[in-house]
Design an enzyme around this catalytic site. Sequence first.
Site, mmCIF file in Angstrom:
data_model
loop_
_atom_site.group_PDB
_atom_site.id
_atom_site.type_symbol
_atom_site.label_atom_id
_atom_site.label_comp_id
_atom_site.label_asym_id
_atom_site.label_seq_id
_atom_site.Cartn_x
_atom_site.Cartn_y
_atom_site.Cartn_z
ATOM 1 N N GLY A 45 0.834 -1.193 0.000
ATOM 2 C CA GLY A 45 0.000 0.000 0.000
ATOM 3 C C GLY A 45 0.870 1.245 0.000
ATOM 4 N N SER A 47 1.739 3.150 -2.343
ATOM 5 C CA SER A 47 1.526 4.119 -3.422
ATOM 6 C C SER A 47 0.581 5.242 -3.024
ATOM 7 C CB SER A 47 0.965 3.391 -4.653
ATOM 8 O OG SER A 47 -0.308 2.858 -4.347
ATOM 9 N N SER A 48 0.061 5.186 -1.790
ATOM 10 C CA SER A 48 -0.948 6.191 -1.403
ATOM 11 C C SER A 48 -0.956 6.385 0.111
ATOM 12 C CB SER A 48 -2.322 5.675 -1.873
ATOM 13 O OG SER A 48 -3.360 6.486 -1.360
ATOM 14 N N GLY A 49 -1.424 7.545 0.537
ATOM 15 C CA GLY A 49 -1.708 7.779 1.961
ATOM 16 C C GLY A 49 -0.567 7.474 2.918
ATOM 17 N N ARG A 70 -1.743 -2.444 -6.172
ATOM 18 C CA ARG A 70 -2.301 -2.975 -7.423
ATOM 19 C C ARG A 70 -2.016 -2.063 -8.604
ATOM 20 N NH1 ARG A 70 -8.243 -3.443 -5.167
ATOM 21 N NH2 ARG A 70 -7.410 -1.479 -4.364
ATOM 22 N N LYS A 74 -0.372 4.364 -10.158
ATOM 23 C CA LYS A 74 -0.146 5.019 -8.862
ATOM 24 C C LYS A 74 1.254 4.685 -8.325
ATOM 25 C CE LYS A 74 -4.047 3.934 -6.506
ATOM 26 N NZ LYS A 74 -4.687 3.758 -5.193
ATOM 27 N N ASP A 96 -1.895 -7.880 -6.376
ATOM 28 C CA ASP A 96 -3.063 -7.819 -5.483
ATOM 29 C C ASP A 96 -2.781 -8.770 -4.317
ATOM 30 O OD1 ASP A 96 -5.573 -8.206 -4.230
ATOM 31 O OD2 ASP A 96 -6.606 -7.640 -6.080
ATOM 32 N N SER A 173 -2.744 -1.637 11.786
ATOM 33 C CA SER A 173 -4.095 -1.848 12.288
ATOM 34 C C SER A 173 -4.811 -0.511 12.234
ATOM 35 C CB SER A 173 -4.035 -2.446 13.698
ATOM 36 O OG SER A 173 -5.332 -2.666 14.195
ATOM 37 N N TYR A 187 -14.620 -4.078 9.137
ATOM 38 C CA TYR A 187 -13.291 -3.450 9.228
ATOM 39 C C TYR A 187 -12.660 -3.752 10.591
ATOM 40 C CZ TYR A 187 -9.754 0.264 9.087
ATOM 41 O OH TYR A 187 -8.584 0.977 9.117
ATOM 42 N N LYS A 191 -9.243 -5.841 11.492
ATOM 43 C CA LYS A 191 -8.123 -5.239 12.221
ATOM 44 C C LYS A 191 -7.903 -5.892 13.600
ATOM 45 C CE LYS A 191 -6.964 -2.138 9.075
ATOM 46 N NZ LYS A 191 -5.679 -2.211 8.347
HETATM 47 N N1 LIG Z 1 -6.800 6.743 6.621
HETATM 48 C C1 LIG Z 1 -7.269 6.395 7.802
HETATM 49 O O1 LIG Z 1 -8.141 7.078 8.375
HETATM 50 C C2 LIG Z 1 -6.737 5.194 8.507
HETATM 51 C C3 LIG Z 1 -6.132 4.161 7.826
HETATM 52 N N2 LIG Z 1 -5.675 3.056 8.508
HETATM 53 C C4 LIG Z 1 -5.053 1.950 7.788
HETATM 54 O O2 LIG Z 1 -3.875 2.408 7.149
HETATM 55 C C5 LIG Z 1 -3.663 1.693 5.944
HETATM 56 C C6 LIG Z 1 -3.481 2.666 4.792
HETATM 57 O O3 LIG Z 1 -4.620 3.467 4.691
HETATM 58 P P1 LIG Z 1 -4.677 4.771 3.780
HETATM 59 O O4 LIG Z 1 -3.310 5.274 3.562
HETATM 60 O O5 LIG Z 1 -5.703 5.627 4.354
HETATM 61 O O6 LIG Z 1 -5.271 4.109 2.445
HETATM 62 P P2 LIG Z 1 -5.261 4.555 0.912
HETATM 63 O O7 LIG Z 1 -6.552 4.115 0.351
HETATM 64 O O8 LIG Z 1 -4.856 5.972 0.755
HETATM 65 O O9 LIG Z 1 -4.120 3.622 0.328
HETATM 66 C C7 LIG Z 1 -4.276 2.220 0.347
HETATM 67 C C8 LIG Z 1 -3.089 1.557 -0.296
HETATM 68 O O10 LIG Z 1 -3.279 0.141 -0.278
HETATM 69 C C9 LIG Z 1 -3.186 -0.361 -1.610
HETATM 70 N N3 LIG Z 1 -4.074 -1.519 -1.769
HETATM 71 C C10 LIG Z 1 -5.422 -1.549 -1.596
HETATM 72 N N4 LIG Z 1 -5.904 -2.752 -1.881
HETATM 73 C C11 LIG Z 1 -4.849 -3.522 -2.248
HETATM 74 C C12 LIG Z 1 -4.719 -4.867 -2.689
HETATM 75 N N5 LIG Z 1 -5.773 -5.656 -2.825
HETATM 76 N N6 LIG Z 1 -3.481 -5.322 -2.980
HETATM 77 C C13 LIG Z 1 -2.407 -4.525 -2.865
HETATM 78 N N7 LIG Z 1 -2.466 -3.252 -2.466
HETATM 79 C C14 LIG Z 1 -3.678 -2.742 -2.167
HETATM 80 C C15 LIG Z 1 -3.611 0.819 -2.481
HETATM 81 O O11 LIG Z 1 -3.152 0.749 -3.823
HETATM 82 P P3 LIG Z 1 -4.059 0.098 -5.007
HETATM 83 O O12 LIG Z 1 -5.458 0.570 -4.788
HETATM 84 O O13 LIG Z 1 -3.426 0.566 -6.261
HETATM 85 O O14 LIG Z 1 -3.926 -1.366 -4.817
HETATM 86 C C16 LIG Z 1 -2.920 1.954 -1.751
HETATM 87 O O15 LIG Z 1 -1.553 1.978 -2.058
HETATM 88 C C17 LIG Z 1 -4.863 0.753 5.798
HETATM 89 O O16 LIG Z 1 -4.506 -0.515 6.273
HETATM 90 C C18 LIG Z 1 -5.921 1.390 6.682
HETATM 91 O O17 LIG Z 1 -6.831 0.436 7.152
HETATM 92 C C19 LIG Z 1 -5.789 2.966 9.853
HETATM 93 C C20 LIG Z 1 -6.378 3.963 10.567
HETATM 94 C C21 LIG Z 1 -6.893 5.149 9.957
HETATM 95 C C1 LIG Z 2 -9.943 4.947 27.494
HETATM 96 C C2 LIG Z 2 -9.367 5.840 26.506
HETATM 97 C C3 LIG Z 2 -10.157 5.962 25.263
HETATM 98 C C4 LIG Z 2 -9.515 6.886 24.284
HETATM 99 C C5 LIG Z 2 -10.379 7.418 23.175
HETATM 100 C C6 LIG Z 2 -10.878 6.386 22.248
HETATM 101 C C7 LIG Z 2 -11.286 6.964 20.944
HETATM 102 C C8 LIG Z 2 -11.556 5.873 19.958
HETATM 103 C C9 LIG Z 2 -11.914 6.379 18.618
HETATM 104 C C10 LIG Z 2 -11.753 5.329 17.586
HETATM 105 C C11 LIG Z 2 -11.686 5.909 16.230
HETATM 106 C C12 LIG Z 2 -11.507 4.882 15.179
HETATM 107 C C13 LIG Z 2 -11.067 5.522 13.894
HETATM 108 C C14 LIG Z 2 -10.773 4.499 12.871
HETATM 109 C C15 LIG Z 2 -10.038 5.108 11.723
HETATM 110 C C16 LIG Z 2 -9.928 4.197 10.585
HETATM 111 O O1 LIG Z 2 -9.325 3.191 10.646
HETATM 112 C C17 LIG Z 2 -10.697 4.607 9.401
HETATM 113 N N1 LIG Z 2 -10.570 5.950 9.046
HETATM 114 C C18 LIG Z 2 -10.412 3.751 8.284
HETATM 115 O O2 LIG Z 2 -11.616 3.196 8.074
#
Ligand SMILES: NC(=O)C1=CN([C@@H]2O[C@H](COP(=O)(O)OP(=O)(O)OC[C@H]3O[C@@H](n4cnc5c(N)ncnc54)[C@H](OP(=O)(O)O)[C@@H]3O)[C@@H](O)[C@H]2O)C=CC1
Ligand SMILES: CCCCCCCCCCCCCCCC(=O)[C@@H](N)CO
Length: 324
Positions: A45, A47-49, A70, A74, A96, A173, A187, A191
Amino acid sequence: MVRASLSLISLIIIFPISLVLLLFFLVRPRPTQIPIKNRHVFITGGSSGIGLALAHQAASQGAQVSILARSLTKLEEAKQSIKLATGIDVDIYSADVREFEAVKSAIDEAGPIDILICNQGVFVAHELENSPLQELKFMIDINLMGTFHLIKAALPNMKSRVGRGPGSISLMSSQAGQVGIYGYTAYSASKFGLRGMAEALLQEVIGYDIHVSLIFPPDTDTPGLLEENKSKPEITSIIAASSGSMKANEVAKIALSGIRSGRFFIPCNLEGFALCLATAGMSPQRSVLMALIEVIGAGIMRIASLCFQWSWYVIIEKWHARKR
Ligand SMILES: NC(=O)C1=CN([C@@H]2O[C@H](COP(=O)(O)OP(=O)(O)OC[C@H]3O[C@@H](n4cnc5c(N)ncnc54)[C@H](OP(=O)(O)O)[C@@H]3O)[C@@H](O)[C@H]2O)C=CC1
Ligand SMILES: CCCCCCCCCCCCCCCC(=O)[C@@H](N)CO
């Protein structure tokens, strides 16, 4: 009088000292440091975020970086942006994670990995009832099974690295992998699954000087979150706001520093730190100081958890009352 002051002394001096000594003896696995410079860091992953931010930072810290995702387009954009920012060439692999053979050939081609960061992930927030089965399967397959595929493909080579220093398998996670949140049935399940996997895996790989980390970000400003927000239930957003939001760069910086220190739990903000204390359960803890804070904080953190649960259920009750 003498007896009372003696017991007071034992309470304020002897008890804390023995507690620290006990924890010092108990805490396992022992702390470690995992260097990043000149090591092969493989980020899925990437390539993004958050993954892209991790790749940028690992490259600028002197790692040899490979990224997998994938979309080749990107990946190429990511490669270019990292080259532009750091002057470093990262290797890109299009696969993938749901396809074991594709994952295996990418990993074999990339060569021995020192630090594997399983960051790929997909998230769609919907009530279970409004979530088609294929959407649930999509999240479990990519977030959970995909991570199994990556580890199964990388581990044999990681185990046979001799004299290359400590290795790491780090799993991305989420705070929704520490506490179940409305809208995240699939989700959160994917996780939470990573946590069980990580606890068991660390016991299996520690003997090969491989360490496991779990990263728990809150909402993070990424293309993925932007997409998720388009169809997120209102209650999900309200509850998730309890932990605020972060930039991908901040999450990546904290994640890399946690990986370098071999930490098992890596929280990303203050609420995340509190969540780690509140959900410490039977997870391993390598730091005596953290173990001490967990032990002392246990009761109060349980009360804090109940307060958060109370506030979330009040939100849900009000929301239903409004709908009626
Ligand atoms: N953003 C958020 O709020 C939060 C995110 N996370 C976790 O952080 C991680 C990254 O999230 P974020 O940066 O937001 O996500 P993005 O959607 O911005 O990026 C996801 C990355 O995963 C790759 N990916 C998705 N599906 C596949 C697949 N089947 N095979 C290979 N690569 C894949 C995508 O590329 P491509 O699509 O080209 O495959 C891309 O590079 C995730 O695990 C997410 O659950 C956790 C907490 C909060
Ligand atoms: C006792 C102490 C407690 C502390 C505070 C707890 C707050 C919990 C908030 C949980 C937020 C979950 C966000 C998930 C983000 C994510 O993974 C997505 N954006 C992707 O889908």
